[in-house]
Design a protein around this motif. Sequence first.
Motif, PDB file in Angstrom:
ATOM      1  N   TYR A 161      13.299  11.028   0.176  1.00 17.66           N
ATOM      2  CA  TYR A 161      12.545  10.556  -0.614  1.00 17.66           C
ATOM      3  C   TYR A 161      13.130  11.320  -1.728  1.00 17.66           C
ATOM      4  O   TYR A 161      13.061  12.822  -2.030  1.00 17.66           O
ATOM      5  CB  TYR A 161      10.619  10.658  -0.292  1.00 17.66           C
ATOM      6  CG  TYR A 161      10.936  11.127   0.981  1.00 17.66           C
ATOM      7  CD1 TYR A 161      10.274   8.951   0.774  1.00 17.66           C
ATOM      8  CD2 TYR A 161      10.034  11.128   2.131  1.00 17.66           C
ATOM      9  CE1 TYR A 161       9.502   8.374   1.427  1.00 17.66           C
ATOM     10  CE2 TYR A 161       9.644  10.299   3.167  1.00 17.66           C
ATOM     11  CZ  TYR A 161       9.336   8.836   2.749  1.00 17.66           C
ATOM     12  OH  TYR A 161       9.161   7.845   3.703  1.00 17.66           O
ATOM     13  N   GLY A 221       3.895   5.354   4.269  1.00 17.28           N
ATOM     14  CA  GLY A 221       4.872   6.287   3.146  1.00 17.28           C
ATOM     15  C   GLY A 221       4.123   7.489   3.499  1.00 17.28           C
ATOM     16  O   GLY A 221       3.836   7.437   4.426  1.00 17.28           O
ATOM     17  N   TRP A 244       6.797   6.144  -1.312  1.00 15.53           N
ATOM     18  CA  TRP A 244       6.377   4.514  -1.165  1.00 15.53           C
ATOM     19  C   TRP A 244       7.590   4.190   0.033  1.00 15.53           C
ATOM     20  O   TRP A 244       8.823   5.060  -1.039  1.00 15.53           O
ATOM     21  CB  TRP A 244       6.335   3.341  -1.760  1.00 15.53           C
ATOM     22  CG  TRP A 244       5.114   3.869  -2.408  1.00 15.53           C
ATOM     23  CD1 TRP A 244       4.185   3.882  -2.200  1.00 15.53           C
ATOM     24  CD2 TRP A 244       4.646   3.258  -3.148  1.00 15.53           C
ATOM     25  NE1 TRP A 244       3.080   3.988  -3.321  1.00 15.53           N
ATOM     26  CE2 TRP A 244       3.382   3.677  -3.992  1.00 15.53           C
ATOM     27  CE3 TRP A 244       5.243   2.207  -4.658  1.00 15.53           C
ATOM     28  CZ2 TRP A 244       2.592   3.104  -5.551  1.00 15.53           C
ATOM     29  CZ3 TRP A 244       4.581   1.245  -5.219  1.00 15.53           C
ATOM     30  CH2 TRP A 244       3.409   1.712  -5.575  1.00 15.53           C
ATOM     31  N   ASP A 245       8.007   4.528   1.380  1.00 19.21           N
ATOM     32  CA  ASP A 245       9.197   3.951   1.282  1.00 19.21           C
ATOM     33  C   ASP A 245       9.959   2.923   0.467  1.00 19.21           C
ATOM     34  O   ASP A 245      11.227   3.098   0.964  1.00 19.21           O
ATOM     35  CB  ASP A 245       8.529   3.887   2.811  1.00 19.21           C
ATOM     36  CG  ASP A 245       8.155   4.669   3.918  1.00 19.21           C
ATOM     37  OD1 ASP A 245       7.919   6.019   3.472  1.00 19.21           O
ATOM     38  OD2 ASP A 245       7.913   4.153   5.353  1.00 19.21           O
TER      39      ASP A 245
END
Length: 210
Positions: A169, A139, A159-160
């Motif tokens: 994001y 992330g 967080w990805d």
Amino acid sequence: MKALTILLGFLLELSHGFEINPRHSFCRHNTIRHVIDRNELKDCLSREYTGFFDPMEVEFYDPEVSFLDPLTALTGVQSYKANIDLLAGRNPLGAWLFKDAGIALHSVADTGPYSVRTRWTLQLTMHALPWHPTAYFTGVSDYTLSEGSGVIVAQRDYWDSLNLEAGSYTARSKVEGLLDFVAQLSPSNPERFTGLCVGTHDDDDDDDDS
């Protein structure tokens, strides 16, 4: 899965209400002696990630710094550091909940006149669960800097696995964050990562402007 979600939700709420001993709240005095240079700040972040914020160089943070990630919302440098110490197992509750926590810093980049972004990978083992599962997150952290002193006034983590959509994001709810975390800790989770070298800085990353 439902029982695990309820248990994790309870443990996280318990941890958010836990205060560390104030005598161990800071590794350095929170005194701003001069305007922070951007390169000084980025060097500070590199050092902090390498040592998993031990020490946390609190003179680079505003006393009322805000922190927000998919699971946690905090205000104040003492609360910020207490949360890190919890994840690192540096207090009694943290030692019971977690182990083997570490973070690998991949890049530190300027994103605006008063903003910096770091990219990282975090690992965290849930010691409190009988099967001791390890969660891994990639992330970014977006830091907002004071226009006057240059210190960090806000940090927001993404967080990805949860927040990254079509290259951008986006904010998600704490419930969604909890479900994402629980999915990694489930005994039936087939994904297991190995070979993560935590606490290191990748100086060759193309996004590193330092």
